[in-house]
Write an enzyme that holds these catalytic residues in place. Structure first.
Site, short mmCIF file in Angstrom:
data_model
loop_
_atom_site.label_atom_id
_atom_site.label_comp_id
_atom_site.label_asym_id
_atom_site.label_seq_id
_atom_site.Cartn_x
_atom_site.Cartn_y
_atom_site.Cartn_z
N TYR A 1 -0.64 2.97 0.72
CA TYR A 1 0.73 2.67 0.29
C TYR A 1 0.73 2.11 -1.14
O TYR A 1 -0.12 1.30 -1.49
CB TYR A 1 1.40 1.68 1.25
CG TYR A 1 2.88 1.57 0.99
CD1 TYR A 1 3.73 2.64 1.28
CD2 TYR A 1 3.42 0.44 0.40
CE1 TYR A 1 5.08 2.56 1.01
CE2 TYR A 1 4.77 0.36 0.13
CZ TYR A 1 5.60 1.42 0.43
OH TYR A 1 6.94 1.35 0.14
N ASP B 1 1.84 -11.12 -8.84
CA ASP B 1 0.56 -11.54 -8.24
C ASP B 1 -0.46 -11.93 -9.32
O ASP B 1 -1.35 -11.16 -9.69
CB ASP B 1 0.02 -10.42 -7.34
CG ASP B 1 1.07 -10.01 -6.31
OD1 ASP B 1 1.95 -10.82 -5.99
OD2 ASP B 1 1.03 -8.86 -5.85
N TYR C 1 12.90 -3.52 -10.02
CA TYR C 1 11.97 -4.12 -9.08
C TYR C 1 10.79 -3.20 -8.77
O TYR C 1 10.97 -2.06 -8.39
CB TYR C 1 12.68 -4.47 -7.76
CG TYR C 1 11.76 -5.25 -6.89
CD1 TYR C 1 11.56 -6.59 -7.12
CD2 TYR C 1 11.03 -4.62 -5.89
CE1 TYR C 1 10.66 -7.31 -6.37
CE2 TYR C 1 10.13 -5.33 -5.13
CZ TYR C 1 9.95 -6.67 -5.37
OH TYR C 1 9.06 -7.37 -4.63
N TYR D 1 16.04 -5.91 -5.63
CA TYR D 1 16.29 -4.79 -4.72
C TYR D 1 17.76 -4.50 -4.90
O TYR D 1 18.58 -5.42 -4.89
CB TYR D 1 16.04 -5.19 -3.26
CG TYR D 1 14.68 -4.80 -2.76
CD1 TYR D 1 14.52 -3.64 -2.01
CD2 TYR D 1 13.58 -5.58 -3.02
CE1 TYR D 1 13.27 -3.29 -1.54
CE2 TYR D 1 12.34 -5.23 -2.56
CZ TYR D 1 12.19 -4.08 -1.82
OH TYR D 1 10.97 -3.73 -1.35
N ARG E 1 9.19 -8.56 0.57
CA ARG E 1 9.89 -7.77 -0.47
C ARG E 1 10.02 -8.53 -1.78
O ARG E 1 10.95 -8.30 -2.56
CB ARG E 1 11.26 -7.32 0.04
CG ARG E 1 11.15 -6.38 1.22
CD ARG E 1 12.48 -5.82 1.68
NE ARG E 1 12.28 -5.03 2.89
CZ ARG E 1 11.89 -3.75 2.90
NH1 ARG E 1 11.69 -3.11 1.77
NH2 ARG E 1 11.72 -3.12 4.03
N LYS F 1 5.97 -7.83 -6.60
CA LYS F 1 5.67 -9.09 -7.26
C LYS F 1 4.41 -8.94 -8.12
O LYS F 1 3.55 -8.11 -7.88
CB LYS F 1 5.49 -10.20 -6.22
CG LYS F 1 6.82 -10.88 -5.89
CD LYS F 1 7.35 -11.72 -7.05
CE LYS F 1 8.75 -12.29 -6.82
NZ LYS F 1 9.86 -11.46 -7.29
N ASP G 1 -2.76 -3.92 -8.40
CA ASP G 1 -2.55 -3.37 -7.05
C ASP G 1 -2.43 -1.87 -7.23
O ASP G 1 -1.49 -1.39 -7.85
CB ASP G 1 -1.27 -3.97 -6.47
CG ASP G 1 -0.87 -3.35 -5.14
OD1 ASP G 1 -1.54 -2.39 -4.69
OD2 ASP G 1 0.12 -3.81 -4.55
N GLY H 1 -4.72 -0.02 -26.81
CA GLY H 1 -5.65 -1.06 -27.21
C GLY H 1 -5.97 -2.10 -26.15
O GLY H 1 -7.08 -2.60 -26.09
C1 F6R Z 1 3.14 -7.77 -3.74
C2 F6R Z 1 3.86 -6.93 -2.80
C3 F6R Z 1 5.32 -6.94 -2.73
C4 F6R Z 1 5.78 -5.51 -2.64
C5 F6R Z 1 7.25 -5.45 -2.42
C6 F6R Z 1 7.78 -4.02 -2.54
O1 F6R Z 1 1.82 -7.58 -3.54
O2 F6R Z 1 3.23 -6.21 -2.05
O3 F6R Z 1 5.90 -7.59 -3.82
O4 F6R Z 1 5.40 -4.82 -3.77
O5 F6R Z 1 7.50 -5.99 -1.18
O6 F6R Z 1 7.51 -3.34 -1.41
P1 F6R Z 1 8.05 -1.87 -1.17
O7 F6R Z 1 7.37 -1.01 -2.19
O8 F6R Z 1 7.58 -1.61 0.21
O9 F6R Z 1 9.53 -1.94 -1.33
MG MG Z 2 -0.02 -7.86 -4.42
MG MG Z 3 1.74 -5.26 -3.49
#
Ligand code: F6R
Ligand code: MG
Ligand code: MG
Length: 369
Positions: A90, A236, A231, A349, A268, A234, A12, A103
């Site tokens: 974002y 993914d 944190y 978080y 989140r 995720k 991402d 590597g």
């Molecule tokens: C996974 C994803 C979420 C965000 C998480 C953090 O694709 O998008 O896990 O990374 O919600 O979001 P922010 O950066 O907005 O706190």
């Molecule tokens: Mg993602």
């Molecule tokens: Mg994401």
């Protein structure tokens, strides 16, 4: 028979409107980079996205963990990150956590699933991409497709499949180096289940056919918070699965996705939600979810890919999506309470921790009782 390698590297590196999907320009940038710089190195490629994650599938003859292949994909994502920043997307570059390349990209943030195969006369395989969830999301569907005749009729009907499979399972909490265990089905099926129930800690890394010794599954195991120590969204995961002949059929591999089982992720990255099988290049919306998975089927010959078939783009899966939507709505009704939100160790978080620390000071022991 020639050996070829299938590699998925996914990251991402930024998305439109929050965590919804990458921009067209970002996708084109990554795609053009692979097309131009991959010349002479790769045989073929496919680029797609699921939610906010871009996955690069390449075919080549370099084997797994090849520095040139990994660098090609990393540089494509770095070039994409520049565009993401220029467009104000974002989370630009958010999965590229470690900048020093030593590597391969394992442990740097991107998810990796690779397999070197002896290409047979017909070579069907599946490319899975999930968003808003963690690698353990694949534990249950893999367990069911490879050990349970309720999903895999081949376990009863095919003498080759009946011989079972070897599971390589990783303890993803152990970050110093890889900590793995090998267990075989059917004899150790209950032991496999005992580990796979803990989706945050034990993750299927690969599966091998016991009939032929061939690798059938390669799944990504990277947990971002274990790399970053905090944190960062995720993980993914992505996954490659070969199908038919010595392996479960495509429909048997897909069968468990009818459940819409609850996985970690969603808003989140801190909630439980049902995993929804979606069409390719699907965006994200409800409560930054629900957690989604897409699946593309390919055939490959001498490393050349056919066009993908979108496995969850079929009327049956519309019915499943409706059922999964209902599950998502049910668990969302209880908001932050109990099973709806993840445990403290998975939340990360810092908000709740900070609140609890403050409230701790205000707790009193009642006297006189
Ligand atoms: C996974 C994803 C979420 C965000 C998480 C953090 O694709 O998008 O896990 O990374 O919600 O979001 P922010 O950066 O907005 O706190
Ligand atoms: Mg993602
Ligand atoms: Mg994401």
């Amino acid at each position: 028979m020639a050996k070829i390698t299938l590699s998925i590297i996914k990251a991402d590196v930024g998305s439109i409107g929050g965590h919804i999907k990458p921009s067209q320009k970002l996708l084109e940038t990554v795609s053009n980079y692979i097309k131009e710089k991959g010349r002479g190195l790769i045989i073929d490629y496919y680029i797609g996205h699921t939610g906010d994650d871009i996955a690069i599938l390449t075919t080549h003859k370099k084997g797994v963990l090849n520095p040139k292949i990994h660098k090609l994909c990393l540089d494509a994502f770095l070039t994409g990150t520049k565009i993401a920043k220029a467009q104000g997307l974002y989370g630009a570059g958010q999965d590229l956590l470690v900048s020093a390349f030593s590597g391969n990209v394992k442990g740097m943030g991107p998810q990796v699933a690779e397999m070197e195969i002896e290409e047979g006369p017909a070579e069907p395989f599946l490319m899975f991409m999930a968003d808003k969830t963690e690698p353990g999301a694949f534990n249950l569907p893999l367990y069911l497709a490879f050990t349970d005749p309720m999903h895999c009729a081949g376990l009863i009907l095919s003498p080759r499949i009946k011989q079972g499979f070897k599971f390589v399972i990783m303890d993803v909490n152990y970050t110093k180096t890889d900590r793995i265990i090998e267990l075989v089905s059917p004899e150790e099926t209950y032991d496999i289940a005992a580990l796979l129930r803990d989706t945050g800690r034990f993750v299927v890394e690969s599966i091998f056919s016991r009939a032929s010794g061939e690798q059938v599954v390669s799944a990504s195991t990277t947990r971002l918070h274990n790399i970053a120590g905090k944190y960062v969204g995720k993980d993914d995961p992505v996954m490659l699965i070969r199908t038919q002949h010595n392996f479960p059929a495509t429909g048997e591999i897909l069968s468990p996705y009818t459940i819409g089982h609850f996985v970690s992720g969603f808003m989140r990255g801190s909630h439980n939600g049902p995993l929804m099988p979606v069409k390719k290049n699907s965006p994200i919306s409800f409560f930054d979810g629900p957690p989604i998975v897409s699946c593309l089927a390919f055939s490959v010959k001498s490393g050349k890919l056919t066009e993908p078939v979108d496995c969850f783009d079929q009327p049956y899966w519309d019915y499943v999506r409706n059922k999964v939507s209902q599950k998502a709505e049910e668990i969302r009704k209880q908001g932050f309470s109990g099973a709806a939100m993840l445990s403290m160790s998975e939340l990360e978080y810092t908000g709740v921790m900070e609140t609890l620390k403050e409230l701790e000071k205000r707790f009193k022991i009642r006297k006189g009782r």
